[in-house]
Structure formats: structure tokens, C-alpha cells
Design a protein around this motif. Sequence first.
Motif, short mmCIF file in Angstrom:
data_model
loop_
_atom_site.label_atom_id
_atom_site.label_comp_id
_atom_site.label_asym_id
_atom_site.label_seq_id
_atom_site.Cartn_x
_atom_site.Cartn_y
_atom_site.Cartn_z
N PHE A 33 0.84 -1.21 0.00
CA PHE A 33 0.00 0.00 0.00
C PHE A 33 0.88 1.27 0.00
O PHE A 33 0.68 2.18 -0.80
N VAL A 34 1.88 1.27 0.88
CA VAL A 34 2.77 2.45 0.96
C VAL A 34 3.49 2.67 -0.37
O VAL A 34 3.56 3.79 -0.88
N VAL A 35 4.00 1.57 -0.97
CA VAL A 35 4.70 1.69 -2.25
C VAL A 35 3.77 2.27 -3.32
O VAL A 35 4.14 3.16 -4.09
N SER A 36 2.50 1.79 -3.35
CA SER A 36 1.54 2.30 -4.34
C SER A 36 1.31 3.79 -4.16
O SER A 36 1.25 4.54 -5.13
N VAL A 37 1.19 4.22 -2.90
CA VAL A 37 0.96 5.65 -2.63
C VAL A 37 2.15 6.47 -3.14
O VAL A 37 1.98 7.50 -3.81
N ALA A 41 2.13 9.26 -6.19
CA ALA A 41 2.53 10.64 -5.95
C ALA A 41 3.62 11.07 -6.96
O ALA A 41 3.67 12.22 -7.37
N LEU A 42 4.46 10.10 -7.38
CA LEU A 42 5.57 10.46 -8.29
C LEU A 42 5.16 10.50 -9.76
O LEU A 42 5.75 11.24 -10.55
N LEU A 43 4.12 9.70 -10.13
CA LEU A 43 3.77 9.60 -11.54
C LEU A 43 3.45 10.94 -12.23
O LEU A 43 3.89 11.17 -13.36
N PRO A 44 2.72 11.85 -11.57
CA PRO A 44 2.42 13.11 -12.26
C PRO A 44 3.67 13.88 -12.67
O PRO A 44 3.63 14.70 -13.57
N LEU A 45 4.81 13.58 -12.03
CA LEU A 45 6.05 14.27 -12.40
C LEU A 45 6.48 13.93 -13.83
O LEU A 45 7.32 14.59 -14.41
N ARG A 46 5.88 12.82 -14.39
CA ARG A 46 6.22 12.45 -15.76
C ARG A 46 5.43 13.24 -16.79
O ARG A 46 5.56 13.02 -17.98
N GLN A 47 4.58 14.15 -16.35
CA GLN A 47 3.78 14.96 -17.28
C GLN A 47 4.71 15.69 -18.26
O GLN A 47 5.73 16.23 -17.84
N PRO A 48 4.35 15.72 -19.54
CA PRO A 48 5.22 16.38 -20.52
C PRO A 48 5.47 17.85 -20.19
O PRO A 48 6.56 18.36 -20.41
N SER A 49 4.47 18.52 -19.62
CA SER A 49 4.66 19.94 -19.34
C SER A 49 5.78 20.12 -18.31
O SER A 49 6.57 21.05 -18.38
N ILE A 50 5.86 19.15 -17.38
CA ILE A 50 6.91 19.24 -16.36
C ILE A 50 8.27 18.90 -16.98
O ILE A 50 9.28 19.50 -16.69
N LYS A 51 8.26 17.93 -17.91
CA LYS A 51 9.52 17.55 -18.56
C LYS A 51 10.01 18.65 -19.51
O LYS A 51 11.18 18.66 -19.88
#
Length: 344
Positions: A33-37, A41-51
Motif C-alpha cells: 500500500f505504501v509503495v503504491s501511494v 505521488a511520483l507519476l504526475p512528475l512524468r507529465q510532458p509539461s513538467i519535462k
Amino acid sequence: MLYPQQMYVLKRIILFLRRLIYLARSHPIESAFVVSVIIAALLPLRQPSIKGYPYLHLTEIKDDLQMCLVTRRPPDFKLCPLVARELSTFKHANININDSLLQEMPVKFKIQSGGRWFPKNCSSWQRVAVIVPYRNRENQLKVFLQHMHPFLQAQRLDYGIFVIEQSEKHSFNRGKLFNIGYLEASKEPDFCCFIFHDVDLLPESPQHIYGCSEEPRHMCSALDSFRYVLPYPELFGGVVAFTKEQFSNVNGFSNMYFGWGGEDDDLYERLCSKQIRVRRWAPEISRYTMLYHAKEIPNPTRHMLLRTSVQRLEVDGLSTLEYKILKTELKPLYTHILVDVKPR
Ligand code: UDP
Ligand code: MN
């Protein structure tokens, strides 16, 4: 050799990791559960606008699209609007085969044999050849045709769909099939934009105009299977658009990649060697659905070939293309060209 202070930090890290492993073993569900959370939380950092990849936005598309004269129309004939009214009502990609629709399509959408169409009351900006490399993907081709004709017509495009099928001989050569499609479609007048298109990719946004840009365009930069995020900026596969000048400038694709992979990276290298930058439109426009298929076997020699890609540019491509046409047929929804990629 580590200093005592570094040794101390290293020991602490190892101790911490050991404790984590112990914790994960003793409380597997809580740990998962902790790993999934953390991942969520980190996945949105892969947004192209952030990259921060450069993209053209909807308002800039009109300036980016190139116009070419369609000689079959009077020069003063009024230009089609770039974004047709029907676009707003266009539905998302349907991945189910509809056999009765496929039967009705030539009449319902007034498609000319060979998969050609052009608007009757205005002149399109470009005449576009959609080139599809193909072998043994019958169901994907059906879904593709059923999706693409209404999609292209809603954009008021003058277009033709060319399916270049490789005979059973030899392993699949995607780059060479594209080169063949380009040369064969060029025998007809007025095709000035060439869209090199995998059969398993369906554009989702009706605003994604299937025309050519100022620079070669990577069209499928937001794939559903990559969560609509461009994994790395050098990716140049799937669907790309080239004008005649842009494609001949790099001598087309390499003819040497048999089996899966490499030919798209090779084309990217060709562009880089000529200091040509790849164009992309904003991710919300460049969204694609990919149809499922098993992964093909990668070509083990692709990395070796890539190392000499630029040296081969002039002697491996359109200028040295050899092939044998086994059959050409104007089918109701596409032009079918069956080829042998090694004539001798
Ligand atoms: N392709 C095909 N038959 C094959 C292999 C490839 O028709 O046996 C064509 C098809 O248009 C496909 C494209 O080549 O979409 C790229 O191949 P693939 O989909 O296997 O590549 P990937 O999606 O793994 O990059
Ligand atoms: Mn695929």
C-alpha cells in the motif's frame, strides 16, 4: 577507497535498507500500500509539461501547416477551413470491428476506389498520402480503415490510403515498405504530404490535422500505452509526417533494418545530421490509441546499424531502393500494393 565518514553513511544506508526489507516481509500488504501511494505521488512528475519538451499549441497549428497547390482544382477555388465544423462532434477511437459499416463505407462516405477522397466544395490545403506498412494484421487494418476515413474526411482533406504489404519472403522491413509507398504514391500527381503510419495506431483528437508541418512532425507523441506521455524526446516512431522535400532531403528511411526496431531511430539520426528539429504538437492534440498485439522479435543487429546510420545516409535509402511489385489493386477502401522487398 572510501573515507571513514563515507563508510559510516554507507553502513547506515545498508542498515536502513535491511530494516525496510524486514518490514516489507513482515507486513507485505501494508508495504504494498505504501509503495503504491509513493508511485501514485511520483507519476504526475512524468507529465510532458513538467519535462519541458517543446510543443506547438492549438493556436499555432495554422501557421505551422504548409500549403501546397492541388493542380486538379482551379487556383482561385476557395480553401477549405482548417478546422471543420464536424470535428467537434467526432467520437473517440472505436477499437471494435464493425463489418457492416466496413461494407457500407464506400457508398456512405463516397470513397473512390483505391481509398481516395477529396471535398467537393472547397480546395484542401494539402494532398496527403497515408502510407501503411503491413503484413498479417487483418483485424487491425479493418479497425484502422473504419476509423481513418471518417476522421480524414471530417478534416476536409484530399487524401489517399496506401497499404504496402510485404510478401511472406524475408523478415519484415518497415522502413523499406515506407520508402516503397512513398515512391509509388509519388507516381500520382499532387501528393505533397506523406504520413507514414503504423496500422495499429488511431488518432484520438479530431483537431489533429493530418497535414505536414514546417519541419518533419512526430505525430503520435502521446500514446495511451505510454499513459499519453512521451517517454524520451528522441522517440520518432509510430506515425510521422514529411513533405516531399523533407523526406527526399534525408534520402527517406534506411532500407537495411529487417525485423523489429531501429529504422525509426535511424531516421531520427538522419534528421539530426542535417540539423533538422522534429516538430510536435501539444499532447492533448497528439493523443493515440494503440491496438494490442504481441511484441515482435527485435532485430539483434539494429544497434550496430545505428552506429553507421549517418555515414550511410546517401547510399542507403530512396536513392538505392530496389523492390519488386507483385500486385497493385485499387480496393474499395485503400490501394493495396504487395511487394517483394528483395527482388534478387
Ligand atoms: N507490421 C505488420 N506486420 C508485422 C509487423 C509489423 O503489419 O508482422 C507493421 C504494422 O503496421 C505495425 C508496424 O509495422 O503497426 C510496426 O510494428 P509493431 O506494431 O510490431 O511495432 P511496435 O508497436 O512494437 O513498435
Ligand atoms: Mn505496434
